[in-house]
Design an enzyme around this catalytic site. Structure first.
Site, PDB file in Angstrom:
ATOM      1  N   ASN A  12       0.744  -1.297  -0.089  1.00  0.00           N
ATOM      2  CA  ASN A  12       0.056  -0.459   0.021  1.00  0.00           C
ATOM      3  C   ASN A  12       0.872   0.988   0.264  1.00  0.00           C
ATOM      4  OD1 ASN A  12      -1.946  -1.702  -0.117  1.00  0.00           O
ATOM      5  ND2 ASN A  12      -3.033  -1.324   1.796  1.00  0.00           N
TER       6      ASN A  12
ATOM      7  N   ASP B   5      -0.884   4.083   1.010  1.00  0.00           N
ATOM      8  CA  ASP B   5      -1.187   5.019   1.366  1.00  0.00           C
ATOM      9  C   ASP B   5      -0.887   5.630   3.311  1.00  0.00           C
ATOM     10  OD1 ASP B   5      -1.697   2.759   3.166  1.00  0.00           O
ATOM     11  OD2 ASP B   5      -3.852   2.420   2.608  1.00  0.00           O
TER      12      ASP B   5
ATOM     13  N   HIS C 185       6.193  -0.489  -2.807  1.00  0.00           N
ATOM     14  CA  HIS C 185       5.300   0.136  -4.161  1.00  0.00           C
ATOM     15  C   HIS C 185       5.593   1.834  -3.975  1.00  0.00           C
ATOM     16  CE1 HIS C 185       3.101  -3.386  -5.602  1.00  0.00           C
ATOM     17  NE2 HIS C 185       4.252  -4.359  -5.844  1.00  0.00           N
TER      18      HIS C 185
ATOM     19  N   CYS D 130      10.975  13.689  -9.098  1.00  0.00           N
ATOM     20  CA  CYS D 130      10.900  14.460 -10.577  1.00  0.00           C
ATOM     21  C   CYS D 130      11.817  13.793 -10.884  1.00  0.00           C
ATOM     22  CB  CYS D 130      12.312  15.576  -9.755  1.00  0.00           C
ATOM     23  SG  CYS D 130      13.805  15.674 -11.668  1.00  0.00           S
TER      24      CYS D 130
ATOM     25  N   THR E 299      -4.289  -9.126   0.502  1.00  0.00           N
ATOM     26  CA  THR E 299      -4.089  -8.583  -0.727  1.00  0.00           C
ATOM     27  C   THR E 299      -4.774  -9.839  -1.875  1.00  0.00           C
ATOM     28  OG1 THR E 299      -2.108  -8.767  -2.642  1.00  0.00           O
ATOM     29  CG2 THR E 299      -2.325  -9.984  -0.441  1.00  0.00           C
ATOM     30  N   SER E 300      -4.309  -8.960  -2.991  1.00  0.00           N
ATOM     31  CA  SER E 300      -5.315 -10.169  -4.343  1.00  0.00           C
ATOM     32  C   SER E 300      -4.203 -10.983  -4.793  1.00  0.00           C
ATOM     33  CB  SER E 300      -5.479 -10.143  -5.594  1.00  0.00           C
ATOM     34  OG  SER E 300      -4.968  -8.517  -5.806  1.00  0.00           O
TER      35      SER E 300
ATOM     36  N   GLU F 231     -12.098 -13.233   0.566  1.00  0.00           N
ATOM     37  CA  GLU F 231     -12.082 -14.131  -0.878  1.00  0.00           C
ATOM     38  C   GLU F 231     -10.715 -15.274  -1.540  1.00  0.00           C
ATOM     39  OE1 GLU F 231     -14.833 -13.169  -3.121  1.00  0.00           O
ATOM     40  OE2 GLU F 231     -15.414 -11.795  -1.828  1.00  0.00           O
TER      41      GLU F 231
HETATM   42  C1  BJW Z   1     -10.042  -7.672   2.037  1.00  0.00           C
HETATM   43  C2  BJW Z   1     -10.946  -6.825   2.961  1.00  0.00           C
HETATM   44  C3  BJW Z   1     -10.903  -6.559   3.484  1.00  0.00           C
HETATM   45  C4  BJW Z   1     -11.353  -7.166   0.254  1.00  0.00           C
HETATM   46  N1  BJW Z   1     -10.084  -7.085   4.433  1.00  0.00           N
HETATM   47  N2  BJW Z   1      -9.417  -8.238   2.475  1.00  0.00           N
HETATM   48  C5  BJW Z   1       6.062 -12.577 -12.877  1.00  0.00           C
HETATM   49  C6  BJW Z   1       4.757 -12.969 -13.527  1.00  0.00           C
HETATM   50  C7  BJW Z   1       3.765 -12.498 -14.112  1.00  0.00           C
HETATM   51  C8  BJW Z   1       3.989 -10.658 -14.026  1.00  0.00           C
HETATM   52  C9  BJW Z   1       4.904 -10.444 -12.973  1.00  0.00           C
HETATM   53  C10 BJW Z   1       5.731 -10.911 -12.539  1.00  0.00           C
HETATM   54  N3  BJW Z   1       6.833 -10.164 -12.785  1.00  0.00           N
HETATM   55  C11 BJW Z   1       6.453  -9.065 -12.632  1.00  0.00           C
HETATM   56  C12 BJW Z   1       5.227  -8.982 -13.530  1.00  0.00           C
HETATM   57  C13 BJW Z   1       4.692  -8.048 -14.550  1.00  0.00           C
HETATM   58  C14 BJW Z   1       3.869  -6.957 -13.019  1.00  0.00           C
HETATM   59  C15 BJW Z   1       2.928  -8.190 -12.031  1.00  0.00           C
HETATM   60  O1  BJW Z   1       2.580  -8.260 -11.370  1.00  0.00           O
HETATM   61  N4  BJW Z   1       2.041  -8.475 -13.159  1.00  0.00           N
HETATM   62  C16 BJW Z   1       0.346  -8.991 -12.778  1.00  0.00           C
HETATM   63  C17 BJW Z   1      -0.376  -8.258 -12.563  1.00  0.00           C
HETATM   64  C18 BJW Z   1       0.166  -9.825 -13.533  1.00  0.00           C
HETATM   65  N5  BJW Z   1       4.824  -6.613 -11.926  1.00  0.00           N
HETATM   66  C19 BJW Z   1       5.231  -5.017 -12.172  1.00  0.00           C
HETATM   67  O2  BJW Z   1       5.801  -4.781 -13.180  1.00  0.00           O
HETATM   68  C20 BJW Z   1       6.602  -5.214 -11.343  1.00  0.00           C
HETATM   69  N6  BJW Z   1       7.630  -4.932 -11.625  1.00  0.00           N
HETATM   70  C21 BJW Z   1       8.607  -5.441 -11.814  1.00  0.00           C
HETATM   71  O3  BJW Z   1       7.823  -6.610 -11.966  1.00  0.00           O
HETATM   72  O4  BJW Z   1       9.683  -4.958 -12.439  1.00  0.00           O
HETATM   73  C22 BJW Z   1      10.758  -5.469 -13.074  1.00  0.00           C
HETATM   74  C23 BJW Z   1      11.390  -4.538 -13.273  1.00  0.00           C
HETATM   75  C24 BJW Z   1      12.687  -5.140 -12.646  1.00  0.00           C
HETATM   76  C25 BJW Z   1      14.355  -4.279 -13.061  1.00  0.00           C
HETATM   77  C26 BJW Z   1      13.631  -3.343 -14.299  1.00  0.00           C
HETATM   78  C27 BJW Z   1      12.832  -2.888 -14.530  1.00  0.00           C
HETATM   79  C28 BJW Z   1      10.977  -3.805 -14.366  1.00  0.00           C
HETATM   80  C29 BJW Z   1       5.312  -4.089 -10.543  1.00  0.00           C
HETATM   81  C30 BJW Z   1       4.204  -4.190  -9.977  1.00  0.00           C
HETATM   82  C31 BJW Z   1       4.112  -2.766  -9.238  1.00  0.00           C
HETATM   83  C32 BJW Z   1       2.148  -2.183  -8.758  1.00  0.00           C
HETATM   84  N7  BJW Z   1       1.757  -0.757  -8.940  1.00  0.00           N
HETATM   85  C33 BJW Z   1       0.335  -1.085  -8.141  1.00  0.00           C
HETATM   86  C34 BJW Z   1       0.226   0.412  -8.086  1.00  0.00           C
HETATM   87  C35 BJW Z   1       1.080   0.882  -7.373  1.00  0.00           C
HETATM   88  C36 BJW Z   1       0.601   2.744  -7.425  1.00  0.00           C
HETATM   89  C37 BJW Z   1      -0.451   2.976  -6.599  1.00  0.00           C
HETATM   90  O5  BJW Z   1      -1.129   2.556  -5.587  1.00  0.00           O
HETATM   91  O6  BJW Z   1      -1.250   3.385  -7.861  1.00  0.00           O
HETATM   92  O7  BJW Z   1       0.695  -1.198  -6.391  1.00  0.00           O
HETATM   93  S1  BJW Z   1      -1.269  -1.917  -9.205  1.00  0.00           S
HETATM   94  C38 BJW Z   1      -1.324  -2.548  -7.882  1.00  0.00           C
HETATM   95  O8  BJW Z   1      -1.499  -3.726  -7.495  1.00  0.00           O
HETATM   96  C39 BJW Z   1      -1.066  -1.639  -6.490  1.00  0.00           C
HETATM   97  C40 BJW Z   1      -0.727  -2.372  -5.475  1.00  0.00           C
HETATM   98  O9  BJW Z   1       0.007  -2.539  -4.434  1.00  0.00           O
HETATM   99  C41 BJW Z   1      -0.739  -4.124  -5.828  1.00  0.00           C
HETATM  100  C42 BJW Z   1      -1.597  -5.062  -5.748  1.00  0.00           C
HETATM  101  O10 BJW Z   1      -2.959  -5.049  -5.533  1.00  0.00           O
HETATM  102  P1  BJW Z   1      -3.378  -5.915  -3.850  1.00  0.00           P
HETATM  103  O11 BJW Z   1      -3.239  -4.996  -2.854  1.00  0.00           O
HETATM  104  O12 BJW Z   1      -3.614  -7.215  -3.630  1.00  0.00           O
HETATM  105  O13 BJW Z   1      -5.025  -4.974  -4.123  1.00  0.00           O
HETATM  106  P2  BJW Z   1      -6.488  -6.063  -4.977  1.00  0.00           P
HETATM  107  O14 BJW Z   1      -7.037  -4.277  -4.890  1.00  0.00           O
HETATM  108  O15 BJW Z   1      -5.916  -6.641  -5.705  1.00  0.00           O
HETATM  109  O16 BJW Z   1      -7.312  -7.020  -3.785  1.00  0.00           O
HETATM  110  C43 BJW Z   1      -7.150  -6.375  -2.825  1.00  0.00           C
HETATM  111  C44 BJW Z   1      -7.379  -7.185  -1.415  1.00  0.00           C
HETATM  112  O17 BJW Z   1      -7.791  -7.349  -0.356  1.00  0.00           O
HETATM  113  C45 BJW Z   1      -8.679  -8.826  -2.772  1.00  0.00           C
HETATM  114  O18 BJW Z   1      -8.603  -9.951  -2.916  1.00  0.00           O
HETATM  115  C46 BJW Z   1     -10.254  -9.090  -1.372  1.00  0.00           C
HETATM  116  O19 BJW Z   1     -11.509  -9.736  -1.523  1.00  0.00           O
HETATM  117  C47 BJW Z   1      -8.854  -8.301  -0.077  1.00  0.00           C
HETATM  118  N8  BJW Z   1     -10.521  -7.631   0.510  1.00  0.00           N
HETATM  119  N9  BJW Z   1     -11.844  -6.247   1.465  1.00  0.00           N
HETATM  120  C48 BJW Z   1      -9.169  -7.672   4.081  1.00  0.00           C
HETATM  121  N10 BJW Z   1     -11.876  -5.931   4.295  1.00  0.00           N
END
Ligand code: BJW
Length: 251
Positions: A105, A107, A122, A130, A190-191, A217
């Site tokens: 997160n 936040d 993240h 910059c 986290t998903s 979930e």
């Molecule tokens: C509850 C609840 C309650 C609801 N209690 N739970 C390997 C395999 C496949 C792909 C890749 C791989 N390695 C890398 C990749 C590519 C990519 C990736 O993972 N893609 C997949 C989507 C397929 N990864 C990247 O690009 C990463 N970079 C990278 O690997 O770089 C390599 C590199 C090396 C050297 C040089 C250059 C590059 C970067 C990933 C960055 C992610 N960024 C974001 C945005 C951050 C900024 C912002 O906030 O705007 O991060 S995307 C977004 O997803 C954000 C989150 O941190 C992240 C994860 O989401 P999260 O937190 O899991 O949220 P949700 O909404 O998905 O899930 C919420 C969950 O809560 C749900 O399950 C609900 O059920 C649950 N919930 N209420 C408890 N009360």
């Protein structure tokens, strides 16, 4: 509110024995603070925009004003939010056991709850940097509708990690070390879809740690975790932490 069912007793036994903890949190832990998650179908941050329109460097190059105003809106949202019992339970755990708290997160709610050390994978929405030099810039004029110019020639962008960008090396290294060293790895809200964060519990499993997921979930991790507890972090995390620190609190 109905009383929660007791935790499975094998889980309680192992939580009480364990000394070294790690926790990986995602957007779900802040959902009960009113911060939307990303992937919820109706209410998620990406219900209206696809991630690649907002959370990639290409999106920022293509439409900087859209991306900037989306983050400005989210900064307001998180500023108005307050930490919930899930965030506070992790403060409590760290007061009783060695804990590495890793979050995806941006936040800042863990720190605002009182967690002193937070490994931010993240970035943080309350910082900007910059685009030309990478230097952190503060303060900036939040009233801008487009990214303001930075003092060093570029423009400001949120200091967060977008798809295709590398995670901060030191944070990722610390997170991986914690996954490899802990006895219990909690995976909360986290998903488990986004890598490399999603690989951390898998690394912990490989070396024999107990992995406990908390999520209403199922996720791709659920079948592999030792325990997958279905429910809200704000309810289940305090119960799990109570089991770690106080045997008498379990029914
Ligand atoms: C509850 C609840 C309650 C609801 N209690 N739970 C390997 C395999 C496949 C792909 C890749 C791989 N390695 C890398 C990749 C590519 C990519 C990736 O993972 N893609 C997949 C989507 C397929 N990864 C990247 O690009 C990463 N970079 C990278 O690997 O770089 C390599 C590199 C090396 C050297 C040089 C250059 C590059 C970067 C990933 C960055 C992610 N960024 C974001 C945005 C951050 C900024 C912002 O906030 O705007 O991060 S995307 C977004 O997803 C954000 C989150 O941190 C992240 C994860 O989401 P999260 O937190 O899991 O949220 P949700 O909404 O998905 O899930 C919420 C969950 O809560 C749900 O399950 C609900 O059920 C649950 N919930 N209420 C408890 N009360």
């Amino acid at each position: 509110m109905d009383a929660l069912p007791p935790l499975p007793s094998p889980l309680v036994t192992q939580l009480q024995r364990a000394r070294r903890f790690a926790a990986l949190t995602g957007a779900g832990i802040s959902a009960e603070s009113g911060v939307p998650t990303f992937r919820a179908a109706q209410t998620g941050l990406w219900a209206r925009y696809r991630p690649e329109e907002l959370a990639t460097p290409e999106a920022f190059d293509r439409d900087p004003a859209l991306v900037w105003s989306w983050y400005a809106w989210r900064r307001q949202l998180v500023a108005a939010a307050t930490p919930n019992p899930g965030h506070r339970a992790l403060v409590d755990l760290a007061n009783h056991r060695p804990l590495t708290l890793i979050t995806q997160n941006v936040d800042d709610l863990h720190r605002r709850a009182g967690s002193e050390e937070v490994v931010e994978l993240h970035g943080n929405i309350n910082r900007c940097r910059c685009t030309a030099t990478g230097r952190v810039v503060a303060p900036w004029d939040e009233g801008e509708t487009a990214p303001p110019p930075s003092p060093w020639g570029g423009v400001l962008r949120p200091d967060v990690v977008w798809f295709g960008e590398a995670l901060p090396e030191a944070a990722l290294e610390k997170a991986l070390q914690a996954a490899l060293d802990c006895e219990v790895f909690l995976v909360v809200g986290t998903s488990a879809l986004v890598y490399p964060a999603a690989a951390l519990p898998l690394a912990a499993l490989e070396v024999g740690a107990m992995v406990v997921e908390i999520n209403p979930e199922a996720t791709p991790l659920s079948d592999r975790a030792h325990f997958s507890l279905r429910g809200a972090a704000g309810e289940l995390l305090p119960q799990v932490v109570a089991a770690c620190v106080d045997a008498s609190s379990q029914g």
